[in-house]
Design an enzyme around this catalytic site. Sequence first.
Site, PDB file in Angstrom:
ATOM      1  N   SER A 319       0.853   0.105   4.619  1.00  0.00           N
ATOM      2  CA  SER A 319       0.064   0.092   3.389  1.00  0.00           C
ATOM      3  C   SER A 319      -0.217   1.506   2.897  1.00  0.00           C
ATOM      4  CB  SER A 319      -1.260  -0.652   3.626  1.00  0.00           C
ATOM      5  OG  SER A 319      -2.082  -0.604   2.482  1.00  0.00           O
ATOM      6  N   TRP A 322       2.962   3.037   1.573  1.00  0.00           N
ATOM      7  CA  TRP A 322       3.322   2.399   0.299  1.00  0.00           C
ATOM      8  C   TRP A 322       2.466   2.949  -0.830  1.00  0.00           C
ATOM      9  CZ3 TRP A 322       0.376  -0.785  -2.993  1.00  0.00           C
ATOM     10  CH2 TRP A 322       1.102  -1.442  -3.992  1.00  0.00           C
ATOM     11  N   HIS A 323       1.208   3.252  -0.546  1.00  0.00           N
ATOM     12  CA  HIS A 323       0.304   3.674  -1.609  1.00  0.00           C
ATOM     13  C   HIS A 323       0.622   5.062  -2.152  1.00  0.00           C
ATOM     14  CE1 HIS A 323      -2.465   0.287  -0.796  1.00  0.00           C
ATOM     15  NE2 HIS A 323      -2.917   0.553  -2.001  1.00  0.00           N
ATOM     16  N   GLY A 324       1.260   5.913  -1.383  1.00  0.00           N
ATOM     17  CA  GLY A 324       1.556   7.230  -1.924  1.00  0.00           C
ATOM     18  C   GLY A 324       2.355   8.101  -0.992  1.00  0.00           C
ATOM     19  N   PHE A 472       3.371   3.855 -10.236  1.00  0.00           N
ATOM     20  CA  PHE A 472       3.034   3.738  -8.822  1.00  0.00           C
ATOM     21  C   PHE A 472       4.180   3.125  -8.043  1.00  0.00           C
ATOM     22  CE2 PHE A 472       0.829   1.824  -5.201  1.00  0.00           C
ATOM     23  CZ  PHE A 472       0.118   2.914  -4.777  1.00  0.00           C
TER      24      PHE A 472
END
Length: 472
Positions: A319, A322-324, A472
Amino acid sequence: MIFTSYSFFGFLIIVFLGYRILQKLKMRPIADIWLILASFYFYYKGAPDFFVFFLGSIFFNYVIGTTLLKTEDERSRKFLLFLGLFQNLALLGYFKYTNFFITTINSVGGFDFALRDIVLPIGISFFTFQLIANIVDCYNGEAEGYSVVDYLLFITFFPQLIVGPIVHHAYIVPKFQEEDQPLFNRKNFFLGLFIFAIGCGKKVLLADPLTGYAKLFFQDVGAHNMLDGWLSSLSYTLSYYFDLSGYADMAIGMGLFFNVKLPENFNSPYKATNFRDYWRRWHMSLSNFLGTYVFRNVFDKSKGSRSFYFATMVTFFVSGFWHGAGWQFILWGVINGLLVCISNYIIRSEIDFPKFLAWPITFLFVILTRILFVSKGLKSSFQAFATLVDTSIFANMDFAGIASTLKQFFVFNGNTVITLLIAMGIAFFAKNTREITEDFELGYGHAVVIGLLLTITLVQMTVVSDFLYFQF
């Protein structure tokens, strides 16, 4: 096109009217194609340079998925699964993580490789997950052989294409396949308009002003003091919720225009009293995806709690990544995983924390992890944390001096403080959108809310700001 823009409002009206006219003329297949073409146009306007890759990816995945469903040889099926996963992850990896890996290699190895001029395509993180879910389900025999039209409606439906909610094919495709839907569902339309208006209000009246204030602090942490740090951190924490849930509300509302009920994405997360509960309430479609396709494939029930905690940490590591593309996001994921593991241990041990302690502790860690999330990097994050405990602004002051300093600060930042207090009141004590719209029946009060929120949104559209997860 940003949802809160004049061009998008015009686009939405044209698409809706065209879709309904075609349905009224009993041209349902053409109406579906119209919706697909409109979604293609919507994505092209947002990412024209990536559009060819977008088309290639979704059609490649369709071929892989349908071939998987028809193939019986296990070696061939595993190869097709690998091919599908590799294509999706390679495309996401190139656009999102190339410069992160180059920067890391340069830092660790002392090299000087040039960074690539790469613009992250909008929505790639979201539609990639939907594509991966479909491929995996085709391999596991948990997906049907959808027509290309149904498949494209599932992947490209423009309200949820860019920032979610992340939808599962088994949830969304049947909603497009329903034949007994009325041409115009009055309740769905007005409920959708009400939810859409609430989303607009969240974005324009709460999220944007709070984000605007908080950015000033996080762009140059060293130039600000403790009071700036706490007000900015609180502002970003609330603005992220209202920005993301506002987008979700707008997406859900638009879905209802087309008689499609998209899944809820937020359930008052800031009312949570532990981090397990928080992650069951925050970005629920993402949590469901990670739980289904990461956690369940790592967790071995026969190995007990050790496997559970390991699977939880792996899930939150994924997670975070994946977020950045940055080490602060990986650390953010690891810390959230640890907090969820601690919450699970406390609950399983039947340790009962009173709510008046559990809630503020949970929310404090929400704020601290949000700082890690929004900072430019690890160094900036640590500077922000240090600022929060730097009391030098009150050095050599007596009580009267401290009170005067606080008064001046709150008066000077009055608009932000008032907006923040309203946002906190709504997030902590008010009903969320789902609760407000249960048993919805259009009345004069709903009409007034719709009119006011949409009017304010239209006035504010002269200054359009992106959603925080837009690219994103």
